[in-house]
Structures are given as structure tokens and as C-alpha cells.
Scaffold this active site. Structure first.
Site, PDB file in Angstrom:
ATOM      1  N   ASP A  78       0.814  -1.208   0.000  1.00 46.80           N
ATOM      2  CA  ASP A  78       0.000   0.000   0.000  1.00 46.80           C
ATOM      3  C   ASP A  78       0.852   1.265   0.000  1.00 46.80           C
ATOM      4  O   ASP A  78       0.466   2.283  -0.570  1.00 46.80           O
ATOM      5  CB  ASP A  78      -0.931   0.006   1.213  1.00 46.80           C
ATOM      6  CG  ASP A  78      -2.199  -0.800   0.955  1.00 46.80           C
ATOM      7  OD1 ASP A  78      -2.153  -1.692   0.096  1.00 46.80           O
ATOM      8  OD2 ASP A  78      -3.219  -0.528   1.610  1.00 46.80           O
ATOM      9  N   CYS A 119       0.940  -7.998   4.873  1.00 46.89           N
ATOM     10  CA  CYS A 119       0.516  -6.606   4.666  1.00 46.89           C
ATOM     11  C   CYS A 119      -0.986  -6.448   4.481  1.00 46.89           C
ATOM     12  O   CYS A 119      -1.747  -7.400   4.561  1.00 46.89           O
ATOM     13  CB  CYS A 119       1.319  -5.990   3.540  1.00 46.89           C
ATOM     14  SG  CYS A 119       3.035  -5.694   4.058  1.00 46.89           S
ATOM     15  N   ASP A 120      -1.370  -5.228   4.168  1.00 44.37           N
ATOM     16  CA  ASP A 120      -2.706  -4.705   4.431  1.00 44.37           C
ATOM     17  C   ASP A 120      -3.868  -5.549   3.898  1.00 44.37           C
ATOM     18  O   ASP A 120      -4.785  -5.880   4.630  1.00 44.37           O
ATOM     19  CB  ASP A 120      -2.819  -3.291   3.861  1.00 44.37           C
ATOM     20  CG  ASP A 120      -1.890  -2.329   4.565  1.00 44.37           C
ATOM     21  OD1 ASP A 120      -0.945  -2.774   5.215  1.00 44.37           O
ATOM     22  OD2 ASP A 120      -2.101  -1.108   4.453  1.00 44.37           O
ATOM     23  N   LYS A 121      -3.882  -5.860   2.619  1.00 47.48           N
ATOM     24  CA  LYS A 121      -5.021  -6.571   2.041  1.00 47.48           C
ATOM     25  C   LYS A 121      -4.766  -8.066   1.953  1.00 47.48           C
ATOM     26  O   LYS A 121      -5.701  -8.848   1.722  1.00 47.48           O
ATOM     27  CB  LYS A 121      -5.337  -6.024   0.642  1.00 47.48           C
ATOM     28  CG  LYS A 121      -5.488  -4.517   0.586  1.00 47.48           C
ATOM     29  CD  LYS A 121      -6.461  -3.994   1.623  1.00 47.48           C
ATOM     30  CE  LYS A 121      -6.482  -2.484   1.687  1.00 47.48           C
ATOM     31  NZ  LYS A 121      -5.215  -1.885   2.113  1.00 47.48           N
ATOM     32  N   CYS A 193       5.145  -2.163   8.168  1.00 43.16           N
ATOM     33  CA  CYS A 193       5.502  -0.858   8.720  1.00 43.16           C
ATOM     34  C   CYS A 193       5.260  -0.823  10.224  1.00 43.16           C
ATOM     35  O   CYS A 193       4.367  -1.471  10.743  1.00 43.16           O
ATOM     36  CB  CYS A 193       4.716   0.236   8.017  1.00 43.16           C
ATOM     37  SG  CYS A 193       5.092   0.328   6.248  1.00 43.16           S
ATOM     38  N   SER A 469      -5.296   5.158   5.313  1.00 43.71           N
ATOM     39  CA  SER A 469      -4.276   4.237   5.789  1.00 43.71           C
ATOM     40  C   SER A 469      -4.390   4.136   7.303  1.00 43.71           C
ATOM     41  O   SER A 469      -4.837   5.071   7.974  1.00 43.71           O
ATOM     42  CB  SER A 469      -2.888   4.766   5.416  1.00 43.71           C
ATOM     43  OG  SER A 469      -1.887   4.145   6.189  1.00 43.71           O
TER      44      SER A 469
END
Length: 567
Positions: A78, A119-121, A193, A469
Site C-alpha cells: 500500500d 501486509c494490508d489486504k 511498517c 491508511s
């Protein structure tokens, strides 16, 4: 075993021949076939270290008595996709990931899955696939990166050291040399992150739901502990297959409620709500925005992590991490339910010996704040709800009134911010960035960080039908439903209109008379079908609104009303 369909009987001679061709032996044919769905990618910092974890998981599977097969899954960073057209693909990739895993696992009749993610998705996509397939599965999140360090700045993170630093540079707060030093040092290793952004939020919630082994969410991407957890997860998946323990045994109404409680207590990413709703749909669990709304009045925030403070996931882990959070929340009887975990024990059993640093993870009697980390807002602008990360807002900004500056894309808003057109008491409205209108519901980290970096974080609000985010802070309201492309009231806002936001009362309103709104409605035609071909065009045609998780409408099994509340 599920894999007997491709291994046993005279009619399976061709199948066995093909399996022998990849090195499987006669003895290994008798063992459970375990897929390692790996989202390794050199393009994604959170996933770049997964080759080692693949080996650790593989060793664990073989030690446990299974046969491992690694296959690839797409992954989008992202941070790299942010601020340009690439972000349109981030949320839709969640469905693509779920589809990819379903296709491979079903076509090859796998008995179980270890889902290697970070990570995000990718994490929610893998959880969606696990629930949909409902074959024994376990999540291994690859872990957070190390904290950055630069010129005396401790616990430097990606958001503060890059996105917000850009605004500081453009307003003369730091020099070009300082900006370059921050850029080089903000992300010192592979891993997700450092703050409680979407990736780490979903890692924590996976553990709370019982789909990861204890300690997985906090173990650093570069640690030996992470490799041990990966190995143990490989051993454990074979046990889950032998015991026929499947994701729907763990992803239940109670475990998802636990995840919501933990999310509110931690102040996680607003995206987590979107993802939990989509996972619930796949698991056929009746969870809605109403559950978040009701619990938000019961659950205070007990820790603040970056971007709401300077504490990182490293600090969180040292304070006891997810286990300490669960143990703390258990102190109020009935707040959490004792659910089953892939570890083999119950949730409460897994944290019996957990250590808690109450200086960082506060008690429920002495919380960081009585406010929840997240909240759902309603009003004429968002009859179907909007989301806000309360933990990222200064309390003096909980009630805000300002005048609209309207933009039909993120790029237009960024141009205005960079040209110093946004002033104190403005409300930046970014529309046509929802699931359908974007399409893809882009995150607005670039404009929110630019506002904060310019020192306007307490003076300017931002409202959007897009997303934020997990690294966003400031008065930012997203997921406004209905979105502009579906006929939502956000599409009728004009420059200069007065908007009010009241966090404590959970309200967001457009202060324009009904007579004027009716006049505007008569000539209003939503902007639709920005993209005419490819994956995003197909996604826009089938995606549900954000209040239902922005899931593909063909996959929603729970009986819920779909309301676009078109004007």
C-alpha cells in the site's frame, strides 16, 4: 483426506504420475497435502523476507508428518501504491487473493493451508479464503520491521519519516538533506511498517480470533522467534488436519466480537472494520457496523501506538503484545468470550502466563482515554455510517465545524494542499473514491499526511467516501456511506457548505436546507464507470458498499439489507 481424490484408486494413475514428477515419493503420497500459500514478493517490504519463513514452515510440516507444497499469491504494498492510480488496485486485490487461494487449493485437493501473509489486504484476503474453503488453515503473519533511527530521532516510522516529512520539507521545517536522511533511515529492514497500521492491526486481530499461534503478531520480521513460530505453525497444521479442525471452528460470532473489542481497545486501523465485515460474510457470521457502534461505547482505549503516539509495534511487543491486551481485557467479566484457537487451547488459556507492562498497556480502570480507538458516525451525510480513528484525533478537535473545499479525486485535493489553498477551518471533501466510484476505494494517506506535515492537523478536517491508511492521524472521516457514485449526499456538497463533525455524539452532518438539497438533487448525475475495462471495471460492477465490507456481492451469504440510500 481431501487429497485422496487425487491420490487413490486406479483412475488416479495420471495424477500420481504428475505428483511423482515433482519429487513426491510413494511414502509421502500417504501424508496430508499441505499448501503453503506464500505472498512472497521482492516488491513488498513486508513480504521480502518470506523465503526464510517458507523454509521454516515447510520443515514444520514435514516434521509434523505432512507433505508441503508452496504456491504463490499476489501482494500489493500500500505504501508504494499510495498516491497514484496503483492504489485503486489495493482493496480489489483482497478479493483476488481470496480467489487465487480458493482456485489453487480446490484444484489440487489440498488437505490444509498455512497462509503466509503480512501486509494490508493480503491478511484479510487470506482469512476470507480460509473461511470460504473451510479446510484446516493457520495464519502466519511475517511480522513488523525494525524501528528506524535518524539523527537522534528514536522510533522513527515510515509514516512520520516519509509522508509527514514531505509536508515538513515543503513548509521549510526541515532541509532537503534532512528529508533525504529520513527517507533512507525510516524503513531499516523488511517487515510490515512499524506502527499500528492496517497490516499490524490485522495481524493482531488474526491472533485474537485464534487463527495464529500466540505471539505471532508481535514477533519481528527479522527475529528467530518468528522463524520458530513459522516452524511450529507447520507442525500444528498437520495436527489440525488430523483433528479436522477448520476455520469456522475458530472464526465465530464470539471470536469476531473479541476482535472488535481488541480493535477498539488498541485503536487499530479503520480498514480493519472493512475487513472484519468481509471476513464475517465469508464465514457466514452475522457481524455488522451495529456491533462496532454498540461496543464503541463500552470499550476504552488502553494503549496508543504510532501514528497516534511515538510507540511502535516493537514497544507493544516488549509490553506483552496481543497476549497482554487479551489478559487486560479479560479483567472485565464478559467483555471477551473464551473461544478456541489453532494452538489447541482456548483464548483465555493461551494468555494465563502473559506478562503485562501496565505502564504502556493500561488497565480498563485507568485507560489511556475513555474514548474507543475507533468510532462509527451517522448523520444526513452518512446515513449508512462513516468511520473515524478516534485515537488519532486531539480531543480539542472532537467537535469541528468548517466550510467545504470539494474535490472529485485525490489528485485534485493534493494539488490544492500543495498549492497552500487549504486553510484553517476548511473541510477537505474528497469524493468519487469509494469502492464503486474509485473504483477500488483508495487510501488518502498522502493528503492527510500533507495536512499534518504542514501543521494543520488540528485546524483542518478531511471527509471522504474513500479509505484511510492505518497510518493516518488527524480529524479524518472516511468510508462515508452511501458513496458519491452510488448517489450519496456527499456528491451534492458544494464549496463553502458548512459541515459539522461531533465525535462524542457520533454525528456528521451537512448543514444545508432540505429545500436547497432538493434543488441540487434535481440536476445531480453521479460520476460512474471511470474505468471501462479490466479487473477494476469488473470489480466496480459487483462490489458492495463499504458498510458491508466492500466485498464482492456474489460472495455475501449473510442476509443483510444492502442500502445505497440514493438521493
Amino acid at each position: 483426506m481431501n487429497s485422496d481424490r487425487i491420490k487413490k484408486g486406479i483412475d488416479r494413475v495420471p495424477h500420481r504420475a504428475l505428483l511423482y514428477s515433482v519429487g513426491v515419493t510413494k511414502e509421502q503420497l500417504k501424508k496430508p497435502f499441505i499448501g503453503i500459500a506464500s505472498s512472497f514478493s521482492d516488491l513488498v517490504p513486508g513480504h521480502a523476507g518470506m523465503r526464510d519463513l517458507e523454509r521454516s514452515i515447510e520443515k514444520g510440516i514435514h516434521t509434523g508428518g505432512g507433505q508441503a507444497f508452496i504456491f504463490g499469491v499476489p501482494a500489493v504494498c500500500d505504501g508504494i501504491a499510495m498516491g497514484h492510480e496503483g492504489m485503486k488496485f489495493s482493496l480489489p486485490s483482497r478479493d483476488l487473493i481470496a480467489d487465487s487461494i480458493e482456485a489453487v487449493a480446490s484444484a489440487h485437493a489440498l488437505d490444509g493451508l498455512v497462509l503466509l501473509t503480512n501486509c494490508d489486504k493480503i491478511t484479510p484476503g487470506m482469512l476470507m479464503a480460509a473461511a470460504r474453503l473451510n479446510i484446516p488453515s493457520i495464519i502466519v503473519t511475517a511480522g513488523p520491521m525494525q524501528d528506524g533511527y535518524c539523527e537522534g530521532i528514536e522510533s522513527l516510522t515510515m509514516v512520520r519519516g516519509t509522508f509527514e516529512a514531505i509536508g515538513q520539507y515543503k513548509t521549510g521545517q526541515i532541509t532537503a538533506e534532512q528529508l533525504e536522511n529520513l527517507e533512507i533511515n525510516a524503513c531499516p529492514s523488511c517487515g510490515s511498517c512499524q506502527g499500528l497500521y492496517t497490516a499490524n492491526t490485522m495481524a493482531c486481530l488474526s491472533e485474537v480470533m485464534g487463527m495464529s499461534l500466540t505471539g505471532c503478531a508481535n514477533a519481528s520480521a527479522v527475529s528467530a522467534k518468528k522463524r520458530r513460530i513459522a516452524f511450529d505453525s507447520g507442525v500444528k497444521i498437520v495436527e489440525l488436519v488430523n483433528d479436522n479442525k477448520c476455520p469456522k471452528d475458530f472464526i465465530t460470532k464470539d471470536s469476531m466480537r473479541n476482535a472488535i473489542v481488541a480493535d477498539l481497545a488498541l485503536g487499530g486501523s479503520t480498514n480493519s472494520i472493512l475487513h472484519l465485515l468481509a471476513i464475517a460474510n465469508e464465514a457466514e457470521v452475522d457481524i455488522s457496523l451495529k456491533d462496532f457502534e454498540e461496543l464503541s461505547f463500552e470499550v476504552p482505549q488502553i494503549i496508543k501506538l504510532d501514528p497516534s503516539s511515538t510507540l511502535t509495534m516493537t514497544d507493544f511487543g516488549k509490553a506483552g503484545g496481543v497476549s497482554a491486551t487479551i489478559k487486560t481485557l479479560m479483567s472485565r467479566k464478559g467483555l471477551l468470550k473464551d473461544t478456541q484457537c489453532v494452538s489447541g487451547g482456548s483464548l483465555f488459556e493461551t494468555v494465563e502466563d502473559a506478562w503485562v507492562n501496565s505502564d504502556l498497556i493500561h488497565t480498563l480502570e485507568n485507560p489511556i482515554t475513555s474514548n474507543p480507538g475507533l468510532a462509527v458516525l451517522h448523520g444526513n451525510l452518512a446515513p449508512d455510517g462513516a468511520l473515524v480513528k478516534v485515537s488519532g484525533i486531539a480531543e480539542e478537535c472532537f467537535k469541528f465545524e468548517g466550510n467545504a473545499k470539494v474535490f472529485n479525486s485525490e489528485e485534485d485535493a493534493m494539488d490544492a494542499i500543495n498549492n497552500d489553498e487549504i486553510k484553517s477551518k476548511d473541510v477537505v471533501v474528497i469524493r468519487y473514491e469509494g469502492p464503486k466510484g474509485g473504483p477500488g476505494m483508495r487510501e488518502m494517506l498522502a493528503p492527510t499526511s500533507a495536512i499534518v506535515g504542514r501543521g494543520l492537523g488540528k485546524e483542518v478536517a478531511l471527509i471522504t467516501d474513500g479509505r484511510f491508511s492505518g497510518g493516518t492521524r488527524g480529524l479524518c472521516v472516511g468510508h462515508v456511506c452511501p458513496e458519491a457514485a452510488a448517489g450519496g449526499l456527499i456528491g451534492l456538497i458544494e464549496d463553502g457548505d458548512k459541515l459539522t463533525i461531533d465525535i462524542r455524539e457520533r454525528e456528521i452532518s451537512l448543514m444545508v436546507s432540505e429545500e436547497e438539497l432538493n434543488t441540487r438533487k434535481s440536476s445531480f448525475t453521479p460520476i460512474t464507470e471511470k474505468i471501462q475495462k479490466g479487473y477494476l471495471a469488473r470489480y466496480a460492477q459487483t462490489v458492495l458498499p463499504a458498510n458491508l465490507g466492500a466485498a464482492n456481492s456474489t460472495r455475501v451469504k449473510v442476509n443483510k439489507e444492502v442500502s445505497y440510500a440514493a438521493v
